[in-house]
Design an enzyme around this catalytic site. Sequence first.
Site, PDB file in Angstrom:
ATOM      1  N   GLU A  72      43.690  49.211  40.004  1.00 58.12           N
ATOM      2  CA  GLU A  72      42.864  48.009  40.122  1.00 58.12           C
ATOM      3  C   GLU A  72      42.050  47.768  38.848  1.00 58.12           C
ATOM      4  O   GLU A  72      41.937  46.643  38.377  1.00 58.12           O
ATOM      5  CB  GLU A  72      41.917  48.090  41.325  1.00 58.12           C
ATOM      6  CG  GLU A  72      41.381  46.711  41.663  1.00 58.12           C
ATOM      7  CD  GLU A  72      39.985  46.676  42.216  1.00 58.12           C
ATOM      8  OE1 GLU A  72      39.309  47.709  42.226  1.00 58.12           O
ATOM      9  OE2 GLU A  72      39.572  45.586  42.626  1.00 58.12           O
ATOM     10  N   THR A  78      37.168  37.825  38.450  1.00 58.52           N
ATOM     11  CA  THR A  78      36.118  38.807  38.742  1.00 58.52           C
ATOM     12  C   THR A  78      35.260  39.044  37.497  1.00 58.52           C
ATOM     13  O   THR A  78      34.035  39.155  37.581  1.00 58.52           O
ATOM     14  CB  THR A  78      36.759  40.125  39.222  1.00 58.52           C
ATOM     15  OG1 THR A  78      37.534  39.830  40.381  1.00 58.52           O
ATOM     16  CG2 THR A  78      35.714  41.169  39.576  1.00 58.52           C
TER      17      THR A  78
HETATM   18  N1  HSE Z   1      32.068  44.289  44.052  1.00 57.84           N
HETATM   19  C1  HSE Z   1      32.928  43.502  43.225  1.00 57.84           C
HETATM   20  C2  HSE Z   1      32.150  42.336  42.674  1.00 57.84           C
HETATM   21  C3  HSE Z   1      34.082  43.017  44.017  1.00 57.84           C
HETATM   22  O1  HSE Z   1      31.399  41.728  43.433  1.00 57.84           O
HETATM   23  O2  HSE Z   1      32.284  42.031  41.487  1.00 57.84           O
HETATM   24  C4  HSE Z   1      35.061  42.246  43.199  1.00 57.84           C
HETATM   25  O3  HSE Z   1      36.266  42.170  43.888  1.00 57.84           O
END
Ligand code: HSE
Length: 315
Positions: free
Chosen positions: A136, A189
């Site tokens: 990932e 992201t």
């Molecule tokens: N915890 C991570 C974020 C999840 O909020 O950036 C991203 O899939």
Amino acid sequence: MQREEKKEVRVFAPATVANVACGYDVLGFAIDAPGDEVVVRHSEEPGLRITQITGDDGKLPLEAEKNTAGVAALDLLKHLGMLDRGIEMEIHKKMPFGSGLGSSAASAVAGAYAVNCLIGEPLTKKQLLPFAMTGEASADGAWHADNVGPCLLGGIVFIRDNQELDIANLPVPKDLWAAVVHPDIEILTKVARGILPTEVPLENVTQQIGNLGGLICGLIQEDYGLISRSVHDVIAEPRRQKLIPEFYKAKRAALGAGALGFSISGAGPSVFALCEGEESAKKVGASVSAVFTKVDLTNQLYVSRVNKTGVTVIG
Ligand code: HSE
């Protein structure tokens, strides 16, 4: 315990809701659908080869060392000293990229788990965590187990420490349902992490810790009132909401329809509501979906219990 090798294995890895409002990078849960599928089989030719990818609009690389599922599988094979094993892999993407549904985590988990099953399960699911994490991280550049953990193990997973990968499953109240709505836009992201503050006022940290503790207690005690009072995010949501059209309208609609709580799923754009009971989740999901539809934003609604199985063999 080592089992017999299989000729071919097909696995399903579910979508996940990371953060769950107050648990940025440390809390996530799995849902029943959507999810990715990976098929692996033995091959005469040494090494791991990706022979087919569907559902990706040609966006994903076939080179195993550049592909999320491939990287996870290669990292596992390297650990086991089996890099010369001949293995063919097919990847069937069944959820969108940049959706906030843990798409890259699902591919990574599916890749590592499928290969582990093919070669007779030398490792347990939990032992596969670091390899799926490597897969990932090759996609989103960050190291957080709040998608990979629940995708692999199922249930609601709490991560005490992302570096040590010290994780634990939390109890799932029996009437807890989720409504997850994915509006058809893409948020990377990296971008959603980039807009977060590097420093947070102590007051917000205190609130967030209180809510996270409250949510965990609520899950343990099956106290839906406490769950509801705790599903708040005062750190990421206020910054990230601007990336999601109509976010606050959707939130008002969800809470007005009876949701226990509502926030962004992972890095977005998907949003989620926690609900008590299936009927409530359907009603809440429909009201959120209607907000996006009203501004011509196509969207998909998933109503699900928390998926307690995680990645699983389906053929
Ligand atoms: N915890 C991570 C974020 C999840 O909020 O950036 C991203 O899939």
